[in-house]
Design a protein around this motif. Structure first.
Motif, short mmCIF file in Angstrom:
data_model
loop_
_atom_site.label_atom_id
_atom_site.label_comp_id
_atom_site.label_asym_id
_atom_site.label_seq_id
_atom_site.Cartn_x
_atom_site.Cartn_y
_atom_site.Cartn_z
N TYR A 70 41.50 54.84 36.69
CA TYR A 70 41.89 53.59 37.33
C TYR A 70 42.22 53.82 38.80
O TYR A 70 41.99 52.95 39.65
N GLU A 71 42.76 54.98 39.13
CA GLU A 71 43.04 55.31 40.53
C GLU A 71 41.73 55.35 41.32
O GLU A 71 41.67 54.87 42.45
N ALA A 72 40.68 55.91 40.75
CA ALA A 72 39.38 55.96 41.43
C ALA A 72 38.85 54.55 41.67
O ALA A 72 38.35 54.24 42.76
N LEU B 253 37.87 49.84 45.36
CA LEU B 253 38.10 48.43 45.67
C LEU B 253 38.95 48.28 46.92
O LEU B 253 38.74 47.35 47.70
N ASP B 254 39.91 49.18 47.15
CA ASP B 254 40.68 49.17 48.39
C ASP B 254 39.76 49.34 49.59
O ASP B 254 39.92 48.67 50.61
N GLU B 255 38.82 50.24 49.48
CA GLU B 255 37.90 50.50 50.60
C GLU B 255 37.03 49.28 50.88
O GLU B 255 36.70 49.00 52.02
N ILE B 256 36.68 48.53 49.85
CA ILE B 256 35.90 47.31 50.06
C ILE B 256 36.74 46.24 50.74
O ILE B 256 36.29 45.60 51.70
N ALA C 60 45.31 48.43 39.62
CA ALA C 60 46.63 48.96 39.98
C ALA C 60 47.60 48.86 38.80
O ALA C 60 48.36 49.79 38.52
N GLU C 61 47.56 47.73 38.10
CA GLU C 61 48.43 47.55 36.93
C GLU C 61 48.09 48.56 35.83
O GLU C 61 48.99 49.17 35.24
N GLU C 62 46.81 48.72 35.57
CA GLU C 62 46.39 49.64 34.52
C GLU C 62 46.70 51.09 34.88
O GLU C 62 47.11 51.87 34.03
N ARG C 63 46.53 51.45 36.15
CA ARG C 63 46.86 52.80 36.59
C ARG C 63 48.35 53.09 36.33
O ARG C 63 48.70 54.13 35.78
N THR C 64 49.19 52.14 36.68
CA THR C 64 50.63 52.30 36.47
C THR C 64 50.94 52.40 34.98
O THR C 64 51.72 53.26 34.56
N ARG D 257 37.90 37.20 46.38
CA ARG D 257 38.97 36.90 45.42
C ARG D 257 38.77 37.70 44.14
O ARG D 257 39.73 38.24 43.58
N ARG D 258 37.55 37.78 43.66
CA ARG D 258 37.27 38.53 42.44
C ARG D 258 37.53 40.03 42.62
O ARG D 258 38.07 40.69 41.74
N ILE D 259 37.14 40.54 43.77
CA ILE D 259 37.39 41.97 44.04
C ILE D 259 38.89 42.23 44.10
O ILE D 259 39.38 43.22 43.55
N ARG D 260 39.63 41.36 44.76
CA ARG D 260 41.09 41.54 44.85
C ARG D 260 41.74 41.44 43.47
O ARG D 260 42.67 42.18 43.16
N ARG D 261 41.25 40.52 42.65
CA ARG D 261 41.78 40.40 41.29
C ARG D 261 41.50 41.68 40.50
O ARG D 261 42.36 42.18 39.78
N GLY D 262 40.31 42.22 40.65
CA GLY D 262 39.97 43.49 40.00
C GLY D 262 40.83 44.63 40.51
O GLY D 262 41.26 45.50 39.76
#
Length: 84
Positions: free
Chosen positions: A53-55, A60-63, A22-26, A12-17
């Motif tokens: 932020y994309e990095a 996090l996507d890979e995790i 994603a929000e900050e990248r945008t 849950r914490r990883i998904r929240r991060g």
């Protein structure tokens, strides 16, 4: 930081991060576009933040979803080609 966290809470914490990244990248990408015409230095800095932020988002996507996104090589900048 001595909290014991179970796997579900960690996910849950990883998904929240991930969502935050994603929000900050945008947000930074939009700021870079807005500043492009009037403030090139600010636009460049904002674009760098968006890339950072994309990095984070990719890691996090890979995790969360291993192997879903193909590994992409970064685009060459300033007309410099990467030779491998």
């Amino acid at each position: 930081m001595t909290d014991v966290v179970d796997a579900d809470e960690l996910l849950r914490r990883i998904r929240r991060g991930r969502d935050r990244a994603a929000e900050e990248r945008t947000r930074w990408a939009e700021r870079a576009r807005d500043l492009a015409a009037t403030e090139p230095d600010g636009a460049r800095d904002a674009a760098a933040s968006a890339r950072a932020y994309e990095a984070v988002l990719r890691v996090l996507d890979e995790i969360v979803r291993p192997g879903v996104r193909p590994v992409e090589r970064p685009a060459a900048e300033d007309g410099v080609r990467r030779v491998t």
